[in-house]
Design an enzyme around this catalytic site. Structure first.
Site, PDB file in Angstrom:
ATOM      1  N   ASP A  13       0.703  -1.456  -0.392  1.00 31.15           N
ATOM      2  CA  ASP A  13       0.250   0.112  -0.249  1.00 31.15           C
ATOM      3  C   ASP A  13       0.819   1.184  -0.131  1.00 31.15           C
ATOM      4  OD1 ASP A  13      -2.046  -1.268   0.544  1.00 31.15           O
ATOM      5  OD2 ASP A  13      -2.696  -1.992   2.397  1.00 31.15           O
ATOM      6  N   LYS A  16       2.066   2.047  -5.583  1.00 31.42           N
ATOM      7  CA  LYS A  16       2.100   1.320  -6.101  1.00 31.42           C
ATOM      8  C   LYS A  16       1.625   1.926  -7.666  1.00 31.42           C
ATOM      9  CE  LYS A  16       1.891  -2.235  -4.541  1.00 31.42           C
ATOM     10  NZ  LYS A  16       2.057  -2.177  -2.809  1.00 31.42           N
ATOM     11  N   GLY A  40      -4.706  -4.156  -3.490  1.00 34.62           N
ATOM     12  CA  GLY A  40      -5.623  -3.440  -4.651  1.00 34.62           C
ATOM     13  C   GLY A  40      -4.964  -2.231  -4.649  1.00 34.62           C
ATOM     14  N   HIS A  41      -4.734  -1.555  -5.791  1.00 31.52           N
ATOM     15  CA  HIS A  41      -3.995  -0.858  -6.155  1.00 31.52           C
ATOM     16  C   HIS A  41      -4.667   0.371  -6.339  1.00 31.52           C
ATOM     17  CE1 HIS A  41      -0.817  -3.299  -6.975  1.00 31.52           C
ATOM     18  NE2 HIS A  41      -0.282  -3.349  -5.773  1.00 31.52           N
ATOM     19  N   GLN A 225       2.027  -6.189  -2.547  1.00 33.47           N
ATOM     20  CA  GLN A 225       2.720  -5.730  -2.166  1.00 33.47           C
ATOM     21  C   GLN A 225       3.566  -5.662  -2.203  1.00 33.47           C
ATOM     22  OE1 GLN A 225       1.656  -9.444  -2.958  1.00 33.47           O
ATOM     23  NE2 GLN A 225      -0.152  -8.600  -2.461  1.00 33.47           N
TER      24      GLN A 225
HETATM   25  P1  GDP Z   1      -0.499   0.465  -3.119  1.00 31.13           P
HETATM   26  O1  GDP Z   1      -1.732  -0.876  -2.991  1.00 31.13           O
HETATM   27  O2  GDP Z   1       0.760   0.310  -3.562  1.00 31.13           O
HETATM   28  O3  GDP Z   1      -1.379   0.484  -4.992  1.00 31.13           O
HETATM   29  O4  GDP Z   1      -1.638   1.694  -2.816  1.00 31.13           O
HETATM   30  P2  GDP Z   1      -2.369   1.706  -2.539  1.00 31.13           P
HETATM   31  O5  GDP Z   1      -3.760   2.046  -3.234  1.00 31.13           O
HETATM   32  O6  GDP Z   1      -3.464   0.374  -1.578  1.00 31.13           O
HETATM   33  O7  GDP Z   1      -2.816   2.886  -1.485  1.00 31.13           O
HETATM   34  C1  GDP Z   1      -2.333   3.735  -1.215  1.00 31.13           C
HETATM   35  C2  GDP Z   1      -3.446   4.866  -0.979  1.00 31.13           C
HETATM   36  O8  GDP Z   1      -3.109   6.541  -1.451  1.00 31.13           O
HETATM   37  C3  GDP Z   1      -4.752   5.665  -2.181  1.00 31.13           C
HETATM   38  O9  GDP Z   1      -5.511   5.877  -1.888  1.00 31.13           O
HETATM   39  C4  GDP Z   1      -3.883   6.257  -3.219  1.00 31.13           C
HETATM   40  O10 GDP Z   1      -4.748   7.021  -3.666  1.00 31.13           O
HETATM   41  C5  GDP Z   1      -3.378   7.165  -2.327  1.00 31.13           C
HETATM   42  N1  GDP Z   1      -1.930   7.489  -2.458  1.00 31.13           N
HETATM   43  C6  GDP Z   1      -0.862   7.427  -3.576  1.00 31.13           C
HETATM   44  N2  GDP Z   1      -0.277   8.603  -3.093  1.00 31.13           N
HETATM   45  C7  GDP Z   1      -0.480   9.656  -2.433  1.00 31.13           C
HETATM   46  C8  GDP Z   1      -0.023  10.644  -2.065  1.00 31.13           C
HETATM   47  O11 GDP Z   1       1.230  10.958  -2.410  1.00 31.13           O
HETATM   48  N3  GDP Z   1      -1.267  11.812  -1.447  1.00 31.13           N
HETATM   49  C9  GDP Z   1      -2.167  10.772  -1.053  1.00 31.13           C
HETATM   50  N4  GDP Z   1      -2.583  12.235  -0.146  1.00 31.13           N
HETATM   51  N5  GDP Z   1      -2.679   9.938  -1.405  1.00 31.13           N
HETATM   52  C10 GDP Z   1      -1.876   9.530  -1.712  1.00 31.13           C
HETATM   53  P1  IMO Z   2      -1.008  -4.174  -2.676  1.00 28.54           P
HETATM   54  O1  IMO Z   2      -0.321  -5.012  -3.536  1.00 28.54           O
HETATM   55  C1  IMO Z   2      -0.845  -4.520   2.076  1.00 28.54           C
HETATM   56  C2  IMO Z   2      -1.150  -8.347   3.976  1.00 28.54           C
HETATM   57  C3  IMO Z   2      -2.249  -9.304   4.761  1.00 28.54           C
HETATM   58  C4  IMO Z   2      -1.900  -9.785   5.346  1.00 28.54           C
HETATM   59  C5  IMO Z   2      -0.816 -10.575   4.860  1.00 28.54           C
HETATM   60  C6  IMO Z   2      -0.935 -12.492   4.179  1.00 28.54           C
HETATM   61  O2  IMO Z   2      -2.331  -3.534  -2.699  1.00 28.54           O
HETATM   62  O3  IMO Z   2       0.302  -3.260  -1.594  1.00 28.54           O
HETATM   63  P2  IMO Z   2      -2.663 -12.716   1.955  1.00 28.54           P
HETATM   64  O4  IMO Z   2      -3.999 -12.446   1.738  1.00 28.54           O
HETATM   65  O5  IMO Z   2      -1.358 -12.334   0.852  1.00 28.54           O
HETATM   66  O6  IMO Z   2      -2.268 -13.964   2.294  1.00 28.54           O
HETATM   67  O7  IMO Z   2      -2.314 -11.728   3.172  1.00 28.54           O
HETATM   68  O8  IMO Z   2      -0.341  -9.857   3.813  1.00 28.54           O
HETATM   69  N1  IMO Z   2      -1.182  -8.011   2.389  1.00 28.54           N
HETATM   70  C7  IMO Z   2      -0.553  -6.900   1.816  1.00 28.54           C
HETATM   71  N2  IMO Z   2      -1.443  -5.837   2.447  1.00 28.54           N
HETATM   72  N3  IMO Z   2      -1.349  -4.233   0.258  1.00 28.54           N
HETATM   73  C8  IMO Z   2      -0.894  -5.625   0.158  1.00 28.54           C
HETATM   74  O9  IMO Z   2      -1.118  -5.321  -1.227  1.00 28.54           O
HETATM   75  C9  IMO Z   2      -1.335  -6.659   0.167  1.00 28.54           C
HETATM   76  N4  IMO Z   2      -1.420  -8.325   0.255  1.00 28.54           N
HETATM   77  C10 IMO Z   2      -1.489  -8.685   0.640  1.00 28.54           C
HETATM   78  O10 IMO Z   2      -3.099  -8.004   5.204  1.00 28.54           O
HETATM   79  O11 IMO Z   2      -1.254  -9.044   6.574  1.00 28.54           O
HETATM   80 MG    MG Z   3      -3.170  -1.569  -1.959  1.00 21.97          MG
END
Ligand code: GDP
Ligand code: IMO
Ligand code: MG
Length: 431
Positions: A13, A16, A40-41, A225
């Site tokens: 999270d 990416k 979840g991106h 991840q």
């Molecule tokens: P990922 O799994 O690495 O793609 O990250 P996620 O999407 O799960 O979580 C990142 C969250 O932060 C998302 O809701 C993005 O919209 C948000 N986000 C990404 N970059 C920024 C930033 O520079 N500032 C803020 N405020 N939000 C951001």
């Molecule tokens: P993105 O791509 C954050 C965590 C789960 C749990 C562990 C194992 O959005 O960054 P799993 O379902 O993979 O067997 O769970 O890994 N986890 C993540 N945490 N971002 C993710 O993906 C994750 N994918 C798995 O919360 O701790």
């Molecule tokens: Mg994510």
């Protein structure tokens, strides 16, 4: 333009999806190489929010080809829903998307087994996303999985294969877990239907990626991840079941090392974790709550509140060294705008002993207490800044310190969730 790998530097999270979206203009292809719908991106384009679980973020750029790589575990039911939901929002998917025939199928019994295993572990559970990831990779490794290429089988063969696998999983469900068996015939028929929908996108990855091997296409590799969730190099057993570090790009695509190009590690300006496991800089109580609120730190896949804490330099350096990160992209700097002080862990105290490297042996990290360096906050908004010079001096000091301590240039700073809320700093942030 050079190829680039986007790897999570922390516990996932890191943003990416946002970074891949920002960088995908003009690239030929975006490839996911590991994981499944546990990812979840989230990407915002104007007021529109897209959450992608399986499909690479490049899909939001018309004309960019996207590949689900062979290292992935793919739930065909979720894949169909994700494709249809994007198409409903006006995103062209099926012309741009390919799926490696060597990727594993994630079946309904994998999800059920994931839930049951977690329930059985009770307090000691991993806190998985419940998407069936562990059981699907288990089937792959013990050579009992179904692959995407099997969707090209004649329907009666696919149906037979599917029924066989479900019956075998049902034995486990009923005998080991005393749980209800799954309806084998109904699911097999559904899968045959899904195969009709998905088969036209299934490709032979060696053939498909020939232009990449020959240097005729530029590629962005989209990690899921993060480094600390890697099955081998993460905080085992509180990890996912795939290689989310650099090696996963090679095994998950079949491409040679020269295809990787620049390796970018994505790090938040602080740190979060979803699920269980050690987290030395975690902030409990009000401080953690403030960070969670400011950063909107709730999981994109499960909606769970993310655990929040300060940036951890030992973990950060570990990610830089393990992946060979050549450029760091720091996200969510704007989230720290309102904080009067910002802390960074520069070392650990392990039972009275000072540690300056991240410990990889299980059980050690949970005994580590962080040693902090404190920085004055900037307490000014940064989300409109597009140039390093526009950032408050205190924010620049914080970035310079991270760059020096991480041992890799910070080549980009994200100051908001929108595509254009980026400061590109190709020569680093230290002036
Ligand atoms: P990922 O799994 O690495 O793609 O990250 P996620 O999407 O799960 O979580 C990142 C969250 O932060 C998302 O809701 C993005 O919209 C948000 N986000 C990404 N970059 C920024 C930033 O520079 N500032 C803020 N405020 N939000 C951001
Ligand atoms: P993105 O791509 C954050 C965590 C789960 C749990 C562990 C194992 O959005 O960054 P799993 O379902 O993979 O067997 O769970 O890994 N986890 C993540 N945490 N971002 C993710 O993906 C994750 N994918 C798995 O919360 O701790
Ligand atoms: Mg994510």
């Amino acid at each position: 333009m050079e190829n680039r790998v986007i790897i999570g530097g922390q516990w996932g999270d890191e943003g990416k999806g946002k970074v891949v979206d920002a960088l995908s203009e003009g690239v030929d292809r975006v490839i996911r190489f590991q994981g499944g719908a546990n990812a979840g991106h989230t990407i915002y384009i104007g007021q529109k929010k897209h959450v992608l679980h399986l499909i690479p973020s490049g899909i939001l750029r018309p004309g960019v080809k996207c590949l689900l790589g062979g290292g992935m575990v793919i739930d065909p039911w979720s894949l169909r829903d994700e494709i249809l939901s994007l198409e409903q929002q006006g995103v062209e998917v099926r012309d741009q998307l390919h799926i490696s025939g060597t990727a594993q199928l994630l079946m309904p019994y994998h999800k059920r087994l994931d839930e049951l295993k977690e329930e059985r572990l009770k307090r000691k559970c991993i806190g998985t996303t419940g998407r069936g990831i562990g059981p699907a990779y288990l089937d792959k490794i013990q050579r009992t999985g179904i692959r995407m290429g099997d969707l090209l089988l004649p329907p009666e063969n696919l149906e037979r294969k599917c029924i066989e696998k479900i019956l075998s999983a049902n034995e486990m469900l009923s005998e080991f877990y005393q749980a209800d068996p799954l309806p084998s015939r109904v699911l097999a028929e559904e899968l045959v239907d899904l195969a009709r929908f998905i088969a036209p996108m299934v490709v032979d990855p060696y053939r498909e990626l020939r232009p990449v091997r020959e240097g005729r296409e530029t590629v962005l590799f989209e990690g899921a991840q993060g480094t600390l969730l890697d099955i081998d190099h993460g905080t085992y057993p509180f990890v996912t079941s795939s290689n989310s570090t650099i090696g996963g790009v090679l095994t998950g695509t079949g491409l040679p090392p020269r295809a990787l190009g620049e390796i970018n590690g994505i790090f938040k300006a602080y740190l979060t974790r979803v699920g269980n496991g050690p987290f030395p800089t975690e902030l409990l109580g009000d401080e953690g709550e403030n960070l969670r609120e400011a950063g909107g730190e709730f999981g994109a896949t499960t909606g769970r509140a993310r655990r929040c804490g300060w940036f951890d330099l030992l973990a950060g350096r570990y990610a830089v060294d393990t992946n060979g990160i050549s450029g760091v992209i720091l996200t969510k700097l704007d989230v720290l705008d309102g904080f009067p002080t910002v802390k960074v862990a520069t070392g650990y105290d392990l039972d009275g002993e000072a540690l300056d490297t991240f410990p990889c042996l299980s059980g050690v990290l949970s005994r580590c207490r962080p040693v902090y360096r404190e920085f004055p906050g900037w307490e000014k908004p940064t989300s409109a800044c597009r140039d390093l010079q526009e950032l408050p001096a205190a924010a620049r000091k914080y970035l310079e310190f991270l760059e020096e301590q991480l041992g890799a240039l910070i080549v980009g700073v994200s100051v908001g969730r929108e595509r254009d809320q980026m400061i590109w700093t190709p020569t680093g942030v230290t002036t």
